[in-house]
Design a protein around this motif. Sequence first.
Motif, PDB file in Angstrom:
ATOM      1  N   ARG A  72       7.725  -6.673 -47.630  1.00  0.00           N
ATOM      2  CA  ARG A  72       6.878  -6.880 -46.455  1.00  0.00           C
ATOM      3  C   ARG A  72       6.002  -5.674 -46.147  1.00  0.00           C
ATOM      4  NH1 ARG A  72      11.468  -8.678 -43.782  1.00  0.00           N
ATOM      5  NH2 ARG A  72      11.478  -6.709 -42.692  1.00  0.00           N
ATOM      6  N   HIS A  73       6.496  -4.479 -46.425  1.00  0.00           N
ATOM      7  CA  HIS A  73       5.760  -3.272 -46.066  1.00  0.00           C
ATOM      8  C   HIS A  73       5.017  -2.646 -47.243  1.00  0.00           C
ATOM      9  CE1 HIS A  73       8.459  -3.810 -42.656  1.00  0.00           C
ATOM     10  NE2 HIS A  73       7.513  -3.206 -41.962  1.00  0.00           N
ATOM     11  N   GLY A  74       4.872  -3.387 -48.335  1.00  0.00           N
ATOM     12  CA  GLY A  74       4.052  -2.947 -49.459  1.00  0.00           C
ATOM     13  C   GLY A  74       4.580  -1.720 -50.184  1.00  0.00           C
ATOM     14  N   LEU A  75       5.894  -1.575 -50.264  1.00  0.00           N
ATOM     15  CA  LEU A  75       6.473  -0.417 -50.941  1.00  0.00           C
ATOM     16  C   LEU A  75       6.634  -0.633 -52.443  1.00  0.00           C
ATOM     17  CD1 LEU A  75       9.227   0.525 -48.332  1.00  0.00           C
ATOM     18  CD2 LEU A  75       6.940   1.496 -48.589  1.00  0.00           C
ATOM     19  N   GLU A  76       6.393  -1.845 -52.929  1.00  0.00           N
ATOM     20  CA  GLU A  76       6.517  -2.117 -54.363  1.00  0.00           C
ATOM     21  C   GLU A  76       5.399  -1.397 -55.113  1.00  0.00           C
ATOM     22  OE1 GLU A  76       6.157  -6.331 -53.545  1.00  0.00           O
ATOM     23  OE2 GLU A  76       8.051  -6.639 -54.608  1.00  0.00           O
ATOM     24  N   PRO A  77       5.690  -0.894 -56.333  1.00  0.00           N
ATOM     25  CA  PRO A  77       4.628  -0.254 -57.117  1.00  0.00           C
ATOM     26  C   PRO A  77       3.515  -1.256 -57.445  1.00  0.00           C
ATOM     27  CG  PRO A  77       6.785   0.196 -58.063  1.00  0.00           C
ATOM     28  CD  PRO A  77       6.987  -0.825 -56.993  1.00  0.00           C
ATOM     29  N   THR A  78       2.311  -0.761 -57.623  1.00  0.00           N
ATOM     30  CA  THR A  78       1.166  -1.615 -57.916  1.00  0.00           C
ATOM     31  C   THR A  78       1.388  -2.371 -59.220  1.00  0.00           C
ATOM     32  OG1 THR A  78      -0.244   0.009 -56.848  1.00  0.00           O
ATOM     33  CG2 THR A  78      -1.328  -1.641 -58.219  1.00  0.00           C
ATOM     34  N   GLY A  79       1.156  -3.684 -59.187  1.00  0.00           N
ATOM     35  CA  GLY A  79       1.286  -4.516 -60.373  1.00  0.00           C
ATOM     36  C   GLY A  79       2.711  -4.943 -60.674  1.00  0.00           C
ATOM     37  N   LYS A  80       3.651  -4.580 -59.830  1.00  0.00           N
ATOM     38  CA  LYS A  80       5.051  -4.949 -60.051  1.00  0.00           C
ATOM     39  C   LYS A  80       5.594  -5.621 -58.805  1.00  0.00           C
ATOM     40  CE  LYS A  80       5.922  -1.473 -63.430  1.00  0.00           C
ATOM     41  NZ  LYS A  80       6.631  -1.761 -64.613  1.00  0.00           N
ATOM     42  N   ARG A  81       6.713  -6.312 -58.994  1.00  0.00           N
ATOM     43  CA  ARG A  81       7.390  -6.954 -57.875  1.00  0.00           C
ATOM     44  C   ARG A  81       8.894  -6.778 -58.065  1.00  0.00           C
ATOM     45  NH1 ARG A  81       6.296 -10.913 -61.555  1.00  0.00           N
ATOM     46  NH2 ARG A  81       8.015 -12.330 -61.993  1.00  0.00           N
ATOM     47  N   ILE A  82       9.635  -6.800 -56.977  1.00  0.00           N
ATOM     48  CA  ILE A  82      11.080  -6.677 -57.046  1.00  0.00           C
ATOM     49  C   ILE A  82      11.668  -8.075 -57.189  1.00  0.00           C
ATOM     50  CG2 ILE A  82      13.169  -5.918 -55.875  1.00  0.00           C
ATOM     51  CD1 ILE A  82      11.431  -3.990 -54.283  1.00  0.00           C
ATOM     52  N   GLU A  83      12.541  -8.232 -58.159  1.00  0.00           N
ATOM     53  CA  GLU A  83      13.265  -9.487 -58.347  1.00  0.00           C
ATOM     54  C   GLU A  83      14.738  -9.219 -58.099  1.00  0.00           C
ATOM     55  OE1 GLU A  83      12.323 -12.663 -59.248  1.00  0.00           O
ATOM     56  OE2 GLU A  83      10.226 -12.063 -59.049  1.00  0.00           O
ATOM     57  N   LYS A  84      15.430 -10.194 -57.501  1.00  0.00           N
ATOM     58  CA  LYS A  84      16.866 -10.098 -57.312  1.00  0.00           C
ATOM     59  C   LYS A  84      17.504 -11.320 -57.948  1.00  0.00           C
ATOM     60  CE  LYS A  84      16.163 -11.360 -52.634  1.00  0.00           C
ATOM     61  NZ  LYS A  84      15.069 -11.174 -51.821  1.00  0.00           N
ATOM     62  N   VAL A  85      18.496 -11.087 -58.773  1.00  0.00           N
ATOM     63  CA  VAL A  85      19.181 -12.183 -59.454  1.00  0.00           C
ATOM     64  C   VAL A  85      20.687 -11.948 -59.372  1.00  0.00           C
ATOM     65  CG1 VAL A  85      17.310 -12.737 -61.054  1.00  0.00           C
ATOM     66  CG2 VAL A  85      18.968 -11.012 -61.682  1.00  0.00           C
ATOM     67  N   PRO A  86      21.484 -13.023 -59.418  1.00  0.00           N
ATOM     68  CA  PRO A  86      22.938 -12.849 -59.436  1.00  0.00           C
ATOM     69  C   PRO A  86      23.366 -12.139 -60.713  1.00  0.00           C
ATOM     70  CG  PRO A  86      22.339 -15.142 -59.024  1.00  0.00           C
ATOM     71  CD  PRO A  86      21.079 -14.417 -59.375  1.00  0.00           C
ATOM     72  N   TYR A  87      24.436 -11.368 -60.619  1.00  0.00           N
ATOM     73  CA  TYR A  87      24.917 -10.612 -61.771  1.00  0.00           C
ATOM     74  C   TYR A  87      26.442 -10.654 -61.791  1.00  0.00           C
ATOM     75  CZ  TYR A  87      26.383  -6.517 -64.417  1.00  0.00           C
ATOM     76  OH  TYR A  87      27.007  -5.681 -65.283  1.00  0.00           O
ATOM     77  N   GLY A  88      27.004 -11.202 -62.856  1.00  0.00           N
ATOM     78  CA  GLY A  88      28.444 -11.177 -63.052  1.00  0.00           C
ATOM     79  C   GLY A  88      29.246 -11.783 -61.921  1.00  0.00           C
TER      80      GLY A  88
END
Length: 139
Positions: A72-88
Amino acid sequence: MIDDDSAVADGGEPTEPAKPRPPYSGRPVARARQAKAQELIERLVAEGHVRIADPDDDEVAEWRRVVNYAKRHGLEPTGKRIEKVPYGGPGLELFLAEGPIPTRGVSGRRRSEGRLPSPHGWDACIRWWLRSKTTRVGW
């Protein structure tokens, strides 16, 4: 008229005016979340991914809030996005993916697929709506 928060018990005027609440960004919760989001971004840039193994529900919820704050606050690096996925099983993995969100177009708006909201045609939708109008009360 006075605020309920600034009312005095005897019903008179308060001796000092009520202090306005600080903006959300100045509150301790928001500052802590901003610090966590910036730390997460730094870790993701350095390591590529962050795995949280066997977290409890509260920890998963807090990580999701941190990720949403960063987005929401634009902290992601330019050209990238944060993904969250389940793990184990109950775990969670966060990583940086390339490009914009796949469900969004170039402008950032959701792409319209040009589909009808119903798997049926408009005729079936209209017939259903007309039938429901005659059987429902208050239409």
